[in-house]
Design a protein around this motif. Structure first.
Motif, PDB file in Angstrom:
ATOM      1  N   THR A 163       0.831  -1.214   0.000  1.00  0.00           N
ATOM      2  CA  THR A 163       0.000   0.000   0.000  1.00  0.00           C
ATOM      3  C   THR A 163       0.860   1.256   0.000  1.00  0.00           C
ATOM      4  O   THR A 163       0.551   2.250  -0.666  1.00  0.00           O
ATOM      5  N   THR A 164       1.965   1.221   0.744  1.00  0.00           N
ATOM      6  CA  THR A 164       2.877   2.360   0.801  1.00  0.00           C
ATOM      7  C   THR A 164       3.401   2.718  -0.584  1.00  0.00           C
ATOM      8  O   THR A 164       3.546   3.900  -0.932  1.00  0.00           O
ATOM      9  N   LEU A 165       3.703   1.697  -1.394  1.00  0.00           N
ATOM     10  CA  LEU A 165       4.199   1.929  -2.751  1.00  0.00           C
ATOM     11  C   LEU A 165       3.177   2.714  -3.569  1.00  0.00           C
ATOM     12  O   LEU A 165       3.503   3.729  -4.196  1.00  0.00           O
ATOM     13  N   PHE A 166       1.931   2.252  -3.554  1.00  0.00           N
ATOM     14  CA  PHE A 166       0.887   2.909  -4.341  1.00  0.00           C
ATOM     15  C   PHE A 166       0.623   4.331  -3.832  1.00  0.00           C
ATOM     16  O   PHE A 166       0.461   5.263  -4.627  1.00  0.00           O
ATOM     17  N   ALA A 167       0.588   4.492  -2.515  1.00  0.00           N
ATOM     18  CA  ALA A 167       0.329   5.817  -1.942  1.00  0.00           C
ATOM     19  C   ALA A 167       1.445   6.800  -2.307  1.00  0.00           C
ATOM     20  O   ALA A 167       1.171   7.977  -2.594  1.00  0.00           O
ATOM     21  N   SER A 168       2.695   6.316  -2.329  1.00  0.00           N
ATOM     22  CA  SER A 168       3.825   7.204  -2.599  1.00  0.00           C
ATOM     23  C   SER A 168       3.804   7.740  -4.023  1.00  0.00           C
ATOM     24  O   SER A 168       4.335   8.825  -4.298  1.00  0.00           O
ATOM     25  N   PHE A 169       3.202   6.988  -4.962  1.00  0.00           N
ATOM     26  CA  PHE A 169       3.119   7.455  -6.339  1.00  0.00           C
ATOM     27  C   PHE A 169       1.803   8.174  -6.624  1.00  0.00           C
ATOM     28  O   PHE A 169       1.750   9.050  -7.493  1.00  0.00           O
ATOM     29  N   LEU A 170       0.751   7.809  -5.906  1.00  0.00           N
ATOM     30  CA  LEU A 170      -0.544   8.462  -6.106  1.00  0.00           C
ATOM     31  C   LEU A 170      -0.564   9.873  -5.534  1.00  0.00           C
ATOM     32  O   LEU A 170      -1.177  10.779  -6.106  1.00  0.00           O
TER      33      LEU A 170
ATOM     34  N   ALA B 200      -4.660  -3.282  -2.311  1.00  0.00           N
ATOM     35  CA  ALA B 200      -3.595  -2.404  -1.808  1.00  0.00           C
ATOM     36  C   ALA B 200      -3.594  -1.076  -2.562  1.00  0.00           C
ATOM     37  O   ALA B 200      -3.403  -0.008  -1.962  1.00  0.00           O
ATOM     38  N   PHE B 201      -3.798  -1.135  -3.881  1.00  0.00           N
ATOM     39  CA  PHE B 201      -3.869   0.093  -4.680  1.00  0.00           C
ATOM     40  C   PHE B 201      -5.029   0.971  -4.205  1.00  0.00           C
ATOM     41  O   PHE B 201      -4.877   2.183  -4.024  1.00  0.00           O
ATOM     42  N   LEU B 202      -6.192   0.368  -3.982  1.00  0.00           N
ATOM     43  CA  LEU B 202      -7.361   1.116  -3.523  1.00  0.00           C
ATOM     44  C   LEU B 202      -7.143   1.675  -2.123  1.00  0.00           C
ATOM     45  O   LEU B 202      -7.595   2.785  -1.808  1.00  0.00           O
ATOM     46  N   ALA B 203      -6.435   0.924  -1.273  1.00  0.00           N
ATOM     47  CA  ALA B 203      -6.121   1.416   0.071  1.00  0.00           C
ATOM     48  C   ALA B 203      -5.219   2.640  -0.014  1.00  0.00           C
ATOM     49  O   ALA B 203      -5.412   3.627   0.711  1.00  0.00           O
ATOM     50  N   GLY B 204      -4.232   2.584  -0.895  1.00  0.00           N
ATOM     51  CA  GLY B 204      -3.366   3.739  -1.094  1.00  0.00           C
ATOM     52  C   GLY B 204      -4.132   4.932  -1.639  1.00  0.00           C
ATOM     53  O   GLY B 204      -3.911   6.078  -1.227  1.00  0.00           O
ATOM     54  N   LEU B 205      -5.094   4.656  -2.539  1.00  0.00           N
ATOM     55  CA  LEU B 205      -5.880   5.725  -3.146  1.00  0.00           C
ATOM     56  C   LEU B 205      -6.759   6.432  -2.121  1.00  0.00           C
ATOM     57  O   LEU B 205      -6.754   7.666  -2.035  1.00  0.00           O
ATOM     58  N   PHE B 206      -7.504   5.660  -1.318  1.00  0.00           N
ATOM     59  CA  PHE B 206      -8.398   6.340  -0.365  1.00  0.00           C
ATOM     60  C   PHE B 206      -7.611   6.999   0.779  1.00  0.00           C
ATOM     61  O   PHE B 206      -8.051   7.995   1.350  1.00  0.00           O
TER      62      PHE B 206
END
Length: 293
Positions: free
Chosen positions: A101-108, A153-159
């Motif tokens: 999730t951290t990966l997706f959040a860091s780019f989003l 995980a991507f959706l968790a990073g997004l929200f």
């Protein structure tokens, strides 16, 4: 026991509850959409009662409510894919992938807030991707579960990133109340259109009801309010480090409860360890960089 130490214990108990949600997802026999439907209804109800008792405002403006409810749809789909991954693979695979999730959040975050991507986040991203590669390489039998967990995980990073748009303007419990309510409403519409209410609804067993109540009241409503409460005492850095323990606690609980079905290959654990290393390094390196600046 002093206040800071109590807050640390409370925070780690909350993180343990977060990890326990995957266990409950495996124990409950209901399909993922129904499980999340019950969870969001119970959480919205409990949070609404809590807001009324504490005098937390419901009125935050029509446009803000609509925007927050939109994020609630993302939360709902995140939980549906999360529990779906648990059911088609296992707890270990799901939580191992959720650490990304951290990966997706860091780019989003740079995309949504129009900021430059930091070199630290690129480095962390490369490490996490290498860990995911190891998991994919050694656990192809769980490919569908891995892809579903990564979607979650991507959706968790997004929200998580989207919530930053509101967290400084509105009470976090108010935000969660509208997100839980909108998610519940959206799943209700989905179940109605798919004819689930017309005889296709899987009736919950007695134990399903018990587990869903634990999930909605303790692991969702209580855990969120408690997490907000400890943030009054502990630094954001301490909270982030503790929350990174969620996959560890969850996988250990899965071993204790489900035994053999949760045993994975050595490659899986190496890959998960690499991801967790990156997740722990992220706040440490970010903090050091901020101190230097």
């Amino acid at each position: 026991m002093n206040t800071i130490l109590k807050s640390h214990f409370k925070l780690h108990f909350v993180v343990l509850l977060y990890g326990f949600t995957a266990i409950l997802g495996k124990l409950v026999s209901l399909p993922s959409p129904q499980l999340v439907w019950y969870r969001m209804f119970i959480a919205a109800l409990v949070l609404g009662i809590f807001m009324r008792l504490k005098g937390i405002p419901f009125a935050i403006g029509k446009n803000n409510i609509i925007k927050i409810m939109g994020v609630g749809l993302v939360v709902a789909f995140h939980w549906i894919t999360f529990f779906g991954a648990v059911k088609i693979s296992n707890v270990s695979v799901t939580l191992g992938c959720m650490a990304s999730t951290t990966l997706f959040a860091s780019f989003l975050e740079p995309i949504i807030f129009r900021k430059r991507i930091k070199w630290i986040e690129v480095l962390i991203g490369i490490i996490i991707i290498s860990g995911l590669y190891l998991i994919f390489q050694f656990e192809l039998g769980y490919l569908k579960g891995i892809l579903t967990a990564l979607t979650s995980a991507f959706l968790a990073g997004l929200f998580t990133v989207l919530n930053k748009l509101f967290i400084d303007k509105h009470h976090p419990v108010t935000i969660s109340f509208y997100e839980m309510g909108s998610g519940f409403a959206a799943i209700t519409i989905f179940l109605a259109f798919t004819g689930t209410f017309n005889g296709k609804m899987v009736p919950p067993s007695t134990m399903d009801i018990v587990f869903v109540l634990i999930l909605g009241v303790i692991c969702t409503a209580y855990a969120f309010v408690a997490a907000v409460d400890v943030m009054k005492v502990l630094s954001a850095y301490s909270v982030v480090l503790a929350i990174n323990m969620e996959p560890v606690y969850g996988i250990l609980l899965a071993f204790a409860i489900f035994g053999q079905s949760e045993y994975m290959s050595a490659g899986f654990y190496i890959g998960t360890a690499v991801i967790l290393l990156a997740v722990f390094l992220h706040p440490v390196l970010t903090r050091k960089m901020n101190i230097r600046n």
